[in-house]
Write a protein that holds these residues in place. Structure first.
Motif, PDB file in Angstrom:
ATOM      1  N   VAL A  12       0.851  -1.194   0.000  1.00 14.00           N
ATOM      2  CA  VAL A  12       0.000   0.000   0.000  1.00 14.00           C
ATOM      3  C   VAL A  12       0.884   1.240   0.000  1.00 14.00           C
ATOM      4  CG1 VAL A  12      -1.976   1.100   1.104  1.00 14.00           C
ATOM      5  CG2 VAL A  12      -1.543  -1.327   1.497  1.00 14.00           C
ATOM      6  N   ASP A  13       0.890   1.944  -1.123  1.00 15.46           N
ATOM      7  CA  ASP A  13       1.697   3.166  -1.218  1.00 15.46           C
ATOM      8  C   ASP A  13       1.142   3.989  -2.371  1.00 15.46           C
ATOM      9  OD1 ASP A  13       3.899   5.068  -1.508  1.00 15.46           O
ATOM     10  OD2 ASP A  13       5.019   3.675  -0.235  1.00 15.46           O
ATOM     11  N   ASP A  14       1.144   5.313  -2.219  1.00 13.17           N
ATOM     12  CA  ASP A  14       0.625   6.129  -3.323  1.00 13.17           C
ATOM     13  C   ASP A  14       1.716   6.475  -4.338  1.00 13.17           C
ATOM     14  OD1 ASP A  14       1.702   7.562  -1.220  1.00 13.17           O
ATOM     15  OD2 ASP A  14       0.656   9.407  -1.760  1.00 13.17           O
ATOM     16  N   GLU A  15       2.974   6.165  -4.015  1.00 17.69           N
ATOM     17  CA  GLU A  15       4.056   6.462  -4.971  1.00 17.69           C
ATOM     18  C   GLU A  15       4.320   5.259  -5.876  1.00 17.69           C
ATOM     19  OE1 GLU A  15       6.620   8.579  -1.616  1.00 17.69           O
ATOM     20  OE2 GLU A  15       7.777   8.180  -3.449  1.00 17.69           O
ATOM     21  N   PRO A  16       4.101   5.437  -7.197  1.00 18.08           N
ATOM     22  CA  PRO A  16       4.272   4.293  -8.113  1.00 18.08           C
ATOM     23  C   PRO A  16       5.692   3.718  -8.053  1.00 18.08           C
ATOM     24  CG  PRO A  16       3.430   6.245  -9.274  1.00 18.08           C
ATOM     25  CD  PRO A  16       3.690   6.659  -7.882  1.00 18.08           C
ATOM     26  N   ASP A  17       6.723   4.570  -7.861  1.00 23.24           N
ATOM     27  CA  ASP A  17       8.107   4.070  -7.852  1.00 23.24           C
ATOM     28  C   ASP A  17       8.341   3.099  -6.708  1.00 23.24           C
ATOM     29  OD1 ASP A  17       8.514   5.633  -9.940  1.00 23.24           O
ATOM     30  OD2 ASP A  17       9.813   7.110  -8.956  1.00 23.24           O
ATOM     31  N   ILE A  18       7.814   3.458  -5.533  1.00 22.11           N
ATOM     32  CA  ILE A  18       7.999   2.584  -4.370  1.00 22.11           C
ATOM     33  C   ILE A  18       7.257   1.268  -4.591  1.00 22.11           C
ATOM     34  CG2 ILE A  18       7.549   2.323  -1.897  1.00 22.11           C
ATOM     35  CD1 ILE A  18       9.309   4.517  -1.856  1.00 22.11           C
ATOM     36  N   ARG A  19       6.014   1.391  -5.124  1.00 24.05           N
ATOM     37  CA  ARG A  19       5.243   0.163  -5.368  1.00 24.05           C
ATOM     38  C   ARG A  19       6.014  -0.767  -6.299  1.00 24.05           C
ATOM     39  NH1 ARG A  19       0.562   3.554  -6.174  1.00 24.05           N
ATOM     40  NH2 ARG A  19       0.700   3.142  -8.401  1.00 24.05           N
ATOM     41  N   GLU A  20       6.606  -0.159  -7.337  1.00 25.59           N
ATOM     42  CA  GLU A  20       7.324  -0.969  -8.314  1.00 25.59           C
ATOM     43  C   GLU A  20       8.549  -1.632  -7.685  1.00 25.59           C
ATOM     44  OE1 GLU A  20       7.988   1.016 -12.077  1.00 25.59           O
ATOM     45  OE2 GLU A  20       9.561  -0.406 -12.499  1.00 25.59           O
ATOM     46  N   LEU A  21       9.282  -0.846  -6.892  1.00 30.20           N
ATOM     47  CA  LEU A  21      10.482  -1.383  -6.235  1.00 30.20           C
ATOM     48  C   LEU A  21      10.127  -2.575  -5.334  1.00 30.20           C
ATOM     49  CD1 LEU A  21      13.558  -0.875  -5.519  1.00 30.20           C
ATOM     50  CD2 LEU A  21      12.691   0.348  -3.526  1.00 30.20           C
ATOM     51  N   LEU A  22       9.044  -2.400  -4.558  1.00 31.55           N
ATOM     52  CA  LEU A  22       8.638  -3.478  -3.654  1.00 31.55           C
ATOM     53  C   LEU A  22       8.156  -4.692  -4.438  1.00 31.55           C
ATOM     54  CD1 LEU A  22       6.714  -1.453  -0.912  1.00 31.55           C
ATOM     55  CD2 LEU A  22       9.042  -2.311  -0.826  1.00 31.55           C
ATOM     56  N   GLU A  23       7.398  -4.404  -5.487  1.00 30.58           N
ATOM     57  CA  GLU A  23       6.856  -5.488  -6.304  1.00 30.58           C
ATOM     58  C   GLU A  23       7.983  -6.343  -6.905  1.00 30.58           C
ATOM     59  OE1 GLU A  23       3.094  -5.222  -9.279  1.00 30.58           O
ATOM     60  OE2 GLU A  23       4.251  -3.433  -8.912  1.00 30.58           O
ATOM     61  N   ILE A  24       8.997  -5.649  -7.447  1.00 27.50           N
ATOM     62  CA  ILE A  24      10.105  -6.375  -8.077  1.00 27.50           C
ATOM     63  C   ILE A  24      10.848  -7.201  -7.033  1.00 27.50           C
ATOM     64  CG2 ILE A  24      12.348  -6.079  -9.215  1.00 27.50           C
ATOM     65  CD1 ILE A  24      11.129  -3.639 -10.627  1.00 27.50           C
ATOM     66  N   THR A  25      11.148  -6.560  -5.893  1.00 22.13           N
ATOM     67  CA  THR A  25      11.919  -7.263  -4.861  1.00 22.13           C
ATOM     68  C   THR A  25      11.145  -8.469  -4.327  1.00 22.13           C
ATOM     69  OG1 THR A  25      12.711  -5.091  -4.244  1.00 22.13           O
ATOM     70  CG2 THR A  25      13.275  -6.889  -2.764  1.00 22.13           C
ATOM     71  N   LEU A  26       9.870  -8.272  -4.040  1.00 19.02           N
ATOM     72  CA  LEU A  26       9.086  -9.379  -3.475  1.00 19.02           C
ATOM     73  C   LEU A  26       8.812 -10.457  -4.535  1.00 19.02           C
ATOM     74  CD1 LEU A  26       6.562  -7.488  -1.195  1.00 19.02           C
ATOM     75  CD2 LEU A  26       8.830  -8.315  -0.675  1.00 19.02           C
ATOM     76  N   GLY A  27       8.684 -10.006  -5.775  1.00 21.73           N
ATOM     77  CA  GLY A  27       8.479 -10.957  -6.873  1.00 21.73           C
ATOM     78  C   GLY A  27       9.668 -11.898  -6.964  1.00 21.73           C
ATOM     79  N   GLU A  32       3.563 -13.452  -4.107  1.00 22.09           N
ATOM     80  CA  GLU A  32       2.571 -12.856  -4.988  1.00 22.09           C
ATOM     81  C   GLU A  32       2.200 -11.493  -4.415  1.00 22.09           C
ATOM     82  OE1 GLU A  32      -1.706 -14.121  -6.946  1.00 22.09           O
ATOM     83  OE2 GLU A  32      -0.711 -15.477  -5.560  1.00 22.09           O
ATOM     84  N   THR A  33       2.271 -10.457  -5.248  1.00 22.16           N
ATOM     85  CA  THR A  33       2.014  -9.115  -4.712  1.00 22.16           C
ATOM     86  C   THR A  33       0.724  -8.524  -5.275  1.00 22.16           C
ATOM     87  OG1 THR A  33       3.373  -8.156  -6.453  1.00 22.16           O
ATOM     88  CG2 THR A  33       4.451  -8.578  -4.352  1.00 22.16           C
ATOM     89  N   PHE A  34       0.091  -7.693  -4.462  1.00 19.78           N
ATOM     90  CA  PHE A  34      -1.103  -6.940  -4.867  1.00 19.78           C
ATOM     91  C   PHE A  34      -0.854  -5.489  -4.471  1.00 19.78           C
ATOM     92  CE2 PHE A  34      -4.222 -10.353  -5.683  1.00 19.78           C
ATOM     93  CZ  PHE A  34      -3.486 -11.438  -5.218  1.00 19.78           C
ATOM     94  N   ASN A  35      -1.336  -4.566  -5.287  1.00 22.64           N
ATOM     95  CA  ASN A  35      -1.095  -3.147  -5.032  1.00 22.64           C
ATOM     96  C   ASN A  35      -2.341  -2.389  -4.638  1.00 22.64           C
ATOM     97  OD1 ASN A  35       1.601  -2.763  -5.479  1.00 22.64           O
ATOM     98  ND2 ASN A  35       1.341  -2.870  -7.695  1.00 22.64           N
ATOM     99  N   ALA A  36      -2.175  -1.485  -3.685  1.00 22.65           N
ATOM    100  CA  ALA A  36      -3.258  -0.541  -3.399  1.00 22.65           C
ATOM    101  C   ALA A  36      -2.635   0.837  -3.269  1.00 22.65           C
ATOM    102  CB  ALA A  36      -3.964  -0.944  -2.102  1.00 22.65           C
ATOM    103  N   ARG A  37      -3.374   1.879  -3.725  1.00 21.75           N
ATOM    104  CA  ARG A  37      -2.800   3.220  -3.666  1.00 21.75           C
ATOM    105  C   ARG A  37      -3.243   3.978  -2.428  1.00 21.75           C
ATOM    106  NH1 ARG A  37      -4.944   4.815  -9.430  1.00 21.75           N
ATOM    107  NH2 ARG A  37      -6.580   3.559  -8.504  1.00 21.75           N
ATOM    108  N   ASN A  38      -4.236   3.450  -1.744  1.00 23.21           N
ATOM    109  CA  ASN A  38      -4.731   4.168  -0.562  1.00 23.21           C
ATOM    110  C   ASN A  38      -5.436   3.192   0.386  1.00 23.21           C
ATOM    111  OD1 ASN A  38      -7.372   3.741  -1.697  1.00 23.21           O
ATOM    112  ND2 ASN A  38      -6.925   5.455  -3.085  1.00 23.21           N
ATOM    113  N   VAL A  39      -5.888   3.732   1.518  1.00 20.50           N
ATOM    114  CA  VAL A  39      -6.506   2.883   2.547  1.00 20.50           C
ATOM    115  C   VAL A  39      -7.759   2.187   1.992  1.00 20.50           C
ATOM    116  CG1 VAL A  39      -7.553   2.858   4.850  1.00 20.50           C
ATOM    117  CG2 VAL A  39      -5.632   4.376   4.394  1.00 20.50           C
TER     118      VAL A  39
END
Ligand SMILES: Nc1ncnc2c1ncn2[C@@H]1O[C@H](COP(=O)(O)OP(=O)(O)OP(=O)(O)O)[C@@H](O)[C@H]1O
Ligand SMILES: [Mg+2]
Length: 445
Positions: A12-27, A32-39
């Motif tokens: 859960v993060d509103d910054e696309p760069d952080i989401r991408e970084l986490l997604e790649i690392t966890l991938g 398995e990752t899922f993204n949310a931009r807000n609460v």
């Protein structure tokens, strides 16, 4: 085929760069990752999917990470939550820990720490998990260490945790805290070597708005945020002398005064400290104040290097391989008996962390799920029975010691020649007969 479902992580993060970084690392960790931009988005995903872990930013467009932690605690208590926060909002992170989050990371995200956090969140679901399942090792030094930790956890005493790099000092500090009556209060680890010296005072004790350029708002220090809990001063030997005086004062007075502040504020923290340097040597060299040394060194816990507890290597390796298998959703790789032998006689300058890194690499590279000695890429110069000049204090049986060296050298020659026994014999200047005899003697035939 392994059909074990992959573990699921909600980011859960509103910054696309952080989401991408986490997604790649966890991938890469086969999660398995899922993204949310807000609460709001996070809450609806939580209704649809069963997550193992949620990594959330603190500041979100429609609320805070804290609200999300509370929501998860109430509605989805089996989901672990960890918070990612900007460094200057550490106080928020503390409230998050109090609300029941597993841990937090500061930005910019250090990927090694991220992987360690995710691994422990997924594998050590409960803080109260037994100490013998977290600090592994059945050797006498490790059994003693666990006993000491349990005993010390109940006291308020300052503990100085010494040990080589990667030997488990931070893990020991966490266990002391987790076993202590302060377990439900914050545990703050501060890496003294990583904070610029001009920011140390404000990081430790906080500052008032306007007390220096850049102090745009009041900010509590780490002592205040750790109030009621435990503060680990990691790499304490790297504190500059000027800061050592201020630290000593805070410990003695049990109170702090923030930069630009007028009043002393009482703080109740248990201090643990750690360093891979030898504090006694630092004192002798005039780089560490002896009065602070005596304050901190009330009780010393020495974490033994891995080469002093070689009997633990097998158990650690098998635990790490199981964890890697769980991370990747694949069957665990097997360690060939010769690879295990090679590990047992390796010097491990980087201790358990080096073993973890080595096995992670080998696990990815090995063929047919079997790790051979060659897959371990042991650093030359650290191989062989003791890696360098033999140490008489460690030798109680000369014959066994020499045989171990002989066996290692035979193995190396065999690996170098791809198990061509004639070539290996030539490499060691042995007759084929003599080679055959030795292979038989060591069960290598
Ligand atoms: N006895 C042990 N059982 C299980 N895991 C261990 C053990 N000792 C260390 N580890 C693991 O090894 C890694 C390194 O440990 P830790 O960070 O505590 O070392 P450290 O002494 O603080 O290292 P450094 O000096 O580099 O800061 C961590 O992933 C930790 O969980
Ligand atoms: Mg450490």
């Amino acid at each position: 085929m392994n059909t074990r479902p992959r573990q699921k992580v909600l980011i859960v993060d509103d910054e696309p760069d952080i989401r991408e970084l986490l997604e790649i690392t966890l991938g890469r960790m086969k999660l398995e990752t899922f993204n949310a931009r807000n609460v709001g988005e996070a809450q609806s995903l939580l209704k649809r999917e069963t997550f193992d872990l949620c990594l959330t930013d603190m500041q979100l467009p429609d609320g805070t990470g804290l609200e999300l932690v509370q929501h998860i605690q109430q509605r989805h208590p089996r989901v672990q939550v960890a918070m990612i926060t900007a460094y200057d909002s550490l106080e928020n992170a503390i409230s998050v820990l109090k609300a029941g989050a597993f841990d937090f990371l500061t930005k910019p995200v250090d990927l090694t720490r991220l992987r360690e956090l995710v691994t422990s969140a997924l594998l050590v679901p409960a803080r109260g998990v037994g100490i013998d399942r977290r600090l592994l090792g059945d050797s006498l030094p490790m059994r003693n260490l666990r006993k000491h930790i349990t005993k010390l956890a109940g006291s308020h005493a300052t503990v100085y945790i010494s040990g080589e790099s990667g030997s488990g000092k931070e893990l020991v500090a966490r266990l002391i805290h987790d076993q202590s009556p302060r377990a439900n209060q914050p545990f703050i680890a501060i890496n003294c070597a990583a904070i610029p010296s001009e920011l140390l005072e404000s990081e430790f004790f906080g500052h008032r708005k306007g007390s220096f350029s850049g102090a745009i708002e009041d900010k509590p220090g780490l002592f205040q945020t750790a109030h009621g809990g435990t503060l680990l001063l990691d790499e304490v030997a790297d504190l500059p002398l000027s800061m050592q005086v201020k630290l000593l004062r805070a410990i003695q007075e049990k109170s702090v005064r923030c930069v630009g502040g007028q009043q002393e504020v009482a703080v109740d923290v248990r201090i643990l400290c750690a360093t891979h340097k030898d504090l006694g040597t630092e004192v002798a060299a005039g780089r560490f104040r002896h009065d602070l040394y005596y304050r901190l060194n009330v009780i010393e816990l020495r974490v033994p290097p891995l080469r002093e507890r070689r009997d633990d290597i097998e158990m650690l390796a098998s635990h790490i391989l199981k964890r890697l298998a769980a991370d990747t959703g694949q069957p665990a790789a097997r360690l060939h008996p010769l690879a295990l032998d090679a590990l047992k006689s390796y010097r491990f300058p980087g201790n358990v962390r080096e073993l973890e890194n080595m096995l992670e690499r080998a696990h990815t590279l090995c063929e047919n799920k079997q790790i051979e000695a060659g897959d371990l890429r042991l650093a030359e110069g650290n191989c062989g029975a003791e890696g360098g000049v033999p140490d008489l204090t460690r030798i109680d049986n000369l014959e066994a010691y020499l045989e171990n060296i002989e066996r290692q050298l035979l193995l190396q020659a065999l690996e170098e020649t791809r198990w061509n026994r004639t070539a290996a014999a030539q490499r060691l200047n042995l007759s084929f007969r003599s080679m055959r005899y030795r292979l038989k003697k060591f069960g290598l035939d």
